[in-house]
Design a protein around this motif. Structure first.
Motif, PDB file in Angstrom:
ATOM      1  N   UNK A  83     -45.983 -46.487   4.891  1.00  0.00           N
ATOM      2  CA  UNK A  83     -46.170 -45.786   3.623  1.00  0.00           C
ATOM      3  C   UNK A  83     -45.559 -44.410   3.559  1.00  0.00           C
ATOM      4  N   UNK A  84     -45.900 -43.727   2.466  1.00  0.00           N
ATOM      5  CA  UNK A  84     -45.396 -42.369   2.246  1.00  0.00           C
ATOM      6  C   UNK A  84     -46.495 -41.328   2.428  1.00  0.00           C
ATOM      7  N   UNK A  85     -47.705 -41.785   2.820  1.00  0.00           N
ATOM      8  CA  UNK A  85     -48.798 -40.840   3.021  1.00  0.00           C
ATOM      9  C   UNK A  85     -49.753 -40.867   1.854  1.00  0.00           C
ATOM     10  N   UNK A  86     -50.312 -39.710   1.545  1.00  0.00           N
ATOM     11  CA  UNK A  86     -51.311 -39.593   0.484  1.00  0.00           C
ATOM     12  C   UNK A  86     -50.626 -39.059  -0.779  1.00  0.00           C
ATOM     13  N   UNK A  87     -50.802 -39.723  -1.943  1.00  0.00           N
ATOM     14  CA  UNK A  87     -50.172 -39.207  -3.160  1.00  0.00           C
ATOM     15  C   UNK A  87     -50.842 -37.909  -3.597  1.00  0.00           C
ATOM     16  N   UNK A  88     -50.110 -37.126  -4.354  1.00  0.00           N
ATOM     17  CA  UNK A  88     -50.670 -35.906  -4.921  1.00  0.00           C
ATOM     18  C   UNK A  88     -51.667 -36.278  -6.005  1.00  0.00           C
TER      19      UNK A  88
END
Lengths: 90, 496
Positions: B381-386
């Motif tokens: 993934x890309x991590x945690x969304x804003x």
């Protein structure tokens, strides 16, 4: 300096915004059989009208204008647009 | 010893026999009084001459006349005359019985060197002083024994009725229980147990955490969440017992699936959907966690969690969806139970009309932070969304993580799109949509993915539909406002 901003346009009539134009013209375009959608896009950096079709046939292309009021119309073959769930038969 | 006098009178005979008879009759009483004389008779000597016969016990009897009234006397030593009272053999038997097998014992029979003949009353026979016979059919059979002695004399038959199975076999009980748990407290109810031929007298419980209990209905508090093996032993009034064992899950159970679940992964409804006569499980993507400040929710599409409006509020929502379960088609009961992350809480209805003005295809499931996390999968993934949303603009670089195509990047190439989308229930027209270019940005099963900016991870849209060249998403602000209206609470992205 105050005053109206002058755009370089091909006619003396101020151009409608693409939003306004689509609001007027979308239903007409959508009513053409084989058209499944419209959108505002950018063509070579300029706003253009996108028409989504199931299949780009010569007959269909004849019915879709290549430009409307100064805005290029581009036809995109999306095929049928579907909800993107996956199913499995039990 | 008693004596009995037997007399018989001849009715005819040779000449002179009448005179012999009269002589015998006249003198017999006096003769019988003489010790040693045991009887008199009339006979013929040399087959011609009538005589009176005197029977004596022994040869030593003296004082016997030589003639009586002119009739000659013949003395015959017979010895003691005794009644021939040697008894007939007698058949007599006893038996013991267990279920269908009967053991017979004829040793109570009397007689000399007996042979034993049995008729078991079911067309079979046997021999021997003791025999064992197993009957094929239940019922009453007449058993007959006759015995034969060494002289070949057969007894009268001796019969008894034998009923098999001859001891009632106790039927064991059937143990059965139900239970209901709230958090760590469970009520167990064994009243469904029964005994076919008596009563249950004892209910004993093992709760699977080393503690036990007894009674038909019991309550037990567990110390920690988990799945426990609970056994009820029910005992009947004859001492026979049966058990019922079940796995009981209490509290926040450990699941075979990673918890909290990552966003951007497989998710769907437990409910099946029926299309053209066949039942299907459907799956999409858990887009992102939302919050209203108090509760958290899992966001996806209406057509993923609420099945195009055919679902019901309260339907269990799963991660992963049933399509991705492997024990059997659309998952086993265990997999489904393990996958529950919450319940359908609200959805925005879709108008299935080619001229409708649908804005969003959205639904939320109520969940907990223990069930659903904030991050896309660590590996892919890309991590945690804003938590800060941004509007779409043509040319905006975006990315998404979805169930089917995982992490993909693309560019917004269309806005304010009006599209007619094909669903199971028909066509629905949406406007104000966002178009992302690229044929590989999404595929079936990515519905519900959160589309974020490549730079900043700001949510832009919720993916819901696609064609060959493009993917379409609902603007995230429209999603939040329409769902907030449905739920009656203000929702926002629960990100970083």
């Amino acid at each position: 300096m105050t005053g109206r901003r002058i755009e370089k346009v091909d006619s003396y009539m101020p151009k409608k915004t693409i939003e306004e134009l689509l609001r007027e013209r979308a239903d007409g375009l959508m009513s053409i059989p084989g058209v499944v959608g419209t959108a505002q896009g950018q063509c070579s950096g300029k706003p253009c009208i996108k028409v989504f079709v199931v299949k780009k046939t010569p007959e269909l292309l004849k019915k879709i204008p290549s430009a409307i009021e100064g805005y290029t119309v581009t036809v995109q073959e999306t095929g049928v647009i579907r909800a993107l769930r996956s199913g499995y038969r039990r | 010893m008693a004596t009995t006098v037997y007399a018989a009178k001849p009715t005819e005979g040779p000449p002179g026999i009448k005179r012999a008879i009269e002589a015998q009759e006249a003198h017999t009483d006096a003769l019988l009084a003489i010790p040693g004389i045991v009887g008199t008779a009339v006979g013929l000597r040399n087959d011609a001459e009538p005589v009176v016969k005197i029977y004596t016990k022994s040869a030593k009897v003296a004082g016997l006349p030589e003639e009586l009234d002119g009739v000659p006397v013949s003395v015959q030593v017979t010895g003691r005359i005794a009644a021939l009272d040697k008894p007939l053999p007698a058949a007599s038997f006893t038996y013991t019985c267990s279920d269908y097998t009967v053991d017979f014992d004829a040793s109570a029979s009397s007689g000399t060197k007996l042979t034993y003949d049995w008729d078991f009353g079911d067309s079979s026979t046997g021999s021997g002083v003791t025999v064992s016979h197993t009957y094929q059919d239940a019922g009453t059979h007449t058993v007959t024994l006759t015995v034969t002695d060494k002289f070949g004399v057969t007894s009268l038959p001796s019969s008894q009725d034998v009923t098999v199975p001859c001891e009632p076999v106790n039927k064991p009980p059937v143990a059965s229980f139900t239970y209901e748990c709230l958090d760590l407290v469970c009520d167990f109810d064994g009243s469904g147990s029964y005994d076919p031929d008596g009563d249950i007298v004892k209910w004993e419980w093992e709760f699977g955490d080393s503690s036990t209990g007894s009674g038909v209905i019991v309550s037990h508090t567990y110390q920690e969440a988990g799945t426990y093996t609970v056994t009820l032993t029910a005992t009947d009034n004859d001492g026979a017992a049966d058990t019922d064992t079940q796995g009981v899950t209490v509290g926040n159970p450990p699941s075979r699936y990673p918890r909290p679940a990552d966003i951007g992964t497989s998710s769907g409804s437990e409910r099946l959907t029926r299309v053209r006569g066949s039942w299907y499980c459907t799956v999409g993507t858990l887009g992102v966690r939302l919050t209203d400040g108090t509760s958290v929710y899992a966001l996806s599409n209406n057509h993923v969690y609420a099945l195009e409006g055919k679902g019901e509020i309260g339907d269990r929502i799963l991660q992963p969806g049933r399509v991705d379960m492997t024990d059997q088609a659309c998952g086993s009961t265990d997999e489904i139970n393990d996958a529950v992350i919450g319940n359908l809480a609200a959805y925005v209805p879709i108008q299935f009309r080619p001229n409708a003005n649908n804005k969003v295809d959205a639904a939320v499931a109520s969940t907990t932070t223990a069930m659903v996390g904030q991050s896309t999968p660590l590996a892919t993934g890309y991590g945690i969304p804003s938590s800060t949303t941004v509007p779409a603009s043509v040319g905006l670089p975006v990315q998404k993580h979805g169930r089917t195509t995982a992490l993909t990047t693309g560019t917004v190439i269309g806005i304010n799109a009006i599209i007619v989308v094909e669903y199971d229930r028909g066509l629905a027209r949406f406007d104000g949509q966002i178009e992302v270019g690229g044929s590989d940005f999404s595929a079936q099963g990515d519905s519900g993915s959160l589309i974020v900016t490549s730079d900043g991870l700001n949510p832009v849209a919720l993916l819901f539909a696609g064609g060959d060249t493009s993917t379409f998403g609902n603007p995230i602000e429209d999603i939040l406002s329409e769902l907030s209206t449905e739920l009656g609470t203000t929702l926002s992205i629960d990100g970083s």
